[in-house]
Design an enzyme around this catalytic site. Structure first.
Site, PDB file in Angstrom:
ATOM      1  N   ASN A 151     113.464   4.719  19.253  1.00  0.00           N
ATOM      2  CA  ASN A 151     112.809   3.890  20.259  1.00  0.00           C
ATOM      3  C   ASN A 151     113.611   2.654  20.648  1.00  0.00           C
ATOM      4  OD1 ASN A 151     112.105   3.059  17.516  1.00  0.00           O
ATOM      5  ND2 ASN A 151     110.839   1.493  18.495  1.00  0.00           N
ATOM      6  N   GLN A 179     109.232   9.365  21.724  1.00  0.00           N
ATOM      7  CA  GLN A 179     110.037   8.915  22.863  1.00  0.00           C
ATOM      8  C   GLN A 179     110.607  10.067  23.698  1.00  0.00           C
ATOM      9  OE1 GLN A 179     110.518   5.830  23.964  1.00  0.00           O
ATOM     10  NE2 GLN A 179     109.449   4.775  22.307  1.00  0.00           N
ATOM     11  N   SER A 199     102.727  10.328  21.420  1.00  0.00           N
ATOM     12  CA  SER A 199     101.811   9.327  21.985  1.00  0.00           C
ATOM     13  C   SER A 199     101.785   9.468  23.494  1.00  0.00           C
ATOM     14  CB  SER A 199     102.260   7.905  21.624  1.00  0.00           C
ATOM     15  OG  SER A 199     101.671   7.457  20.438  1.00  0.00           O
ATOM     16  N   ALA A 200     100.593   9.593  24.061  1.00  0.00           N
ATOM     17  CA  ALA A 200     100.466   9.849  25.494  1.00  0.00           C
ATOM     18  C   ALA A 200     100.957   8.687  26.346  1.00  0.00           C
ATOM     19  CB  ALA A 200      99.011  10.166  25.834  1.00  0.00           C
ATOM     20  N   HIS A 201     100.840   7.458  25.843  1.00  0.00           N
ATOM     21  CA  HIS A 201     101.205   6.327  26.691  1.00  0.00           C
ATOM     22  C   HIS A 201     102.712   6.218  26.907  1.00  0.00           C
ATOM     23  CE1 HIS A 201     102.642   3.167  23.743  1.00  0.00           C
ATOM     24  NE2 HIS A 201     102.094   4.030  22.908  1.00  0.00           N
ATOM     25  N   THR A 237      84.544  11.693  16.962  1.00  0.00           N
ATOM     26  CA  THR A 237      84.371  12.164  18.330  1.00  0.00           C
ATOM     27  C   THR A 237      85.665  12.035  19.113  1.00  0.00           C
ATOM     28  OG1 THR A 237      82.047  11.510  18.301  1.00  0.00           O
ATOM     29  CG2 THR A 237      83.062  11.852  20.455  1.00  0.00           C
ATOM     30  N   CYS A 323     105.861  -2.753  18.415  1.00  0.00           N
ATOM     31  CA  CYS A 323     105.025  -2.863  17.216  1.00  0.00           C
ATOM     32  C   CYS A 323     105.541  -3.918  16.259  1.00  0.00           C
ATOM     33  CB  CYS A 323     104.938  -1.510  16.513  1.00  0.00           C
ATOM     34  SG  CYS A 323     104.057  -0.280  17.494  1.00  0.00           S
TER      35      CYS A 323
END
Length: 377
Positions: A151, A179, A199-201, A237, A323
């Site tokens: 990253n 990435q 990770s979708a973002h 959920t 992060c």
């Protein structure tokens, strides 16, 4: 604002926003048996199927979760717990010092619990040699965890070669591939990995949504307990709207992946050329790495001051992983590849996206020249 921090997060695309709104308007819980619940289940599974198709795998191999950090922790701690339960003692883990903190932190925690952790040594570009991995494997090695694309540097590992070495010894192999999608080709069966995290973002989907790939036939115990969602491996959920939007975003990103790769490579080369005249500037990223990332060092400058100056000039960049932002610590990735603490503190990461324009790159280059003058004044 000129946004050049795509490695931290990719802004949600218009298609993903529309898909999210469409799914979020549905009232049902996907675990419910009534019609509203089953309508939500259909959206959830369509999103999962879209992600699976883009990653070259079966939808049943993907566990939906909250993102890469949860996924990395699930794999490392879940595999470690299963190994220790089976053998009655701590085992051995192989990873690297340039991993994301989501791998570093659980690896260090396992170390504190009696596990032996071998940290492979990178070359100057952040690559890991298959021979070094082969030499580190032991009879009690429970897992190998090496990222696919870094990253901070954009370094791309030879994941198929590394995974094959682990497989030859019967050792599960995990890769943090957060990435990669939308920029680099992803072929999970071809890679030969046991586990992978996403990770979708990072590809224009919503934040707080991700996936763990678990190869068919492999085991991954849950690390949280509750209901039976996600095959009992990740209870709670599901985020129906998030998974659906993630699938829509990745479908479009995957379709344009080759074009995006070429566009990013052109932008990175343009940026490198535009700032090459700044005195003392050095590049950290390997030339053959992901074109999404450009990492540079300006010896004698202060990275935090550079970032603040760039922000005043309306350019968003970073000093490393989002992060780790605010810790005031130099990048552990740059330190691992041999930079001094002073040089690591004088380093910045610029990362580009499909929506980034040549004009924005030119303006950012001019802003960096100005920020470097202010920082060194």
């Amino acid at each position: 604002m000129i946004y050049l921090d795509y490695a931290a997060t990719h802004p949600m695309t218009a298609d993903a926003l529309a898909a999210y709104a469409h799914a979020a308007a549905r009232p049902g819980n996907p675990a419910s048996v009534h019609a509203a619940g089953q309508a939500a289940r259909e959206l959830l599974e369509e999103g999962r199927a879209r992600v699976a198709a883009a990653l070259g795998t079966d939808p049943r191999t993907l566990i939906a979760n909250s993102g890469g950090t949860e996924g990395d922790n699930h794999v490392l701690l879940g595999v470690a717990r299963a190994w220790q339960d089976a053998h009655g003692r701590p085992g051995h883990l192989i990873t690297t010092p340039t991993e994301h903190s989501a791998v570093l932190a659980p690896a260090r925690w396992l170390e504190s619990q009696g596990w032996t952790v071998d940290w492979l040594a990178p070359d100057r570009g952040g690559h890991y040699a298959p021979a070094d991995l082969a030499a580190a494997l032991r009879p009690d090695t429970a897992l190998v965890s090496i990222h696919h694309a870094n990253n901070e540097l954009g370094t791309v590992q030879d994941t198929p070669a590394l995974a094959a070495i682990a497989a030859a010894q019967g050792v599960p192999y995990h890769t943090d591939a957060v990435q990669a999608p939308g920029v680099l080709p992803v072929d999970l069966p071809g890679w030969g990995v046991t586990y992978a995290t996403f990770s979708a973002h990072k590809w224009g989907g919503p934040r707080g949504v991700g996936f763990v790939y678990v190869r068919r036939g492999a085991d991954l115990p849950p690390v949280t307990l509750g209901g039976g969602q996600e095959g009992g491996l990740r209870p709670g959920t599901q985020n129906t709207a998030g998974v659906y939007a993630a699938g829509v975003a990745l479908t479009h990103a995957q379709a344009a992946q080759e074009q995006t790769h070429a566009h990013l490579l052109e932008l990175r080369d343009r940026f490198m050329q535009a700032v090459s005249s700044i005195p003392g500037l050095r590049w950290n990223h390997p030339p053959q790495g992901s074109p999404k990332v450009a990492s540079l060092t300006l010896p004698g400058a202060d990275g935090e001051a550079l970032l603040m100056n760039l922000d005043l000039l309306e350019v968003a960049a970073s000093a490393g992983s989002a992060c780790s932002a605010g810790t005031m610590e130099p990048s552990h990735v740059l330190r691992a590849i041999g930079l001094s603490e002073a040089d690591a503190r004088a380093s910045l990461r610029f990362s580009f996206g499909a929506a980034t324009t040549a004009a924005e790159v030119d303006a950012a280059a001019e802003a960096l020249r100005q920020a470097a003058q202010w920082s060194r004044a």
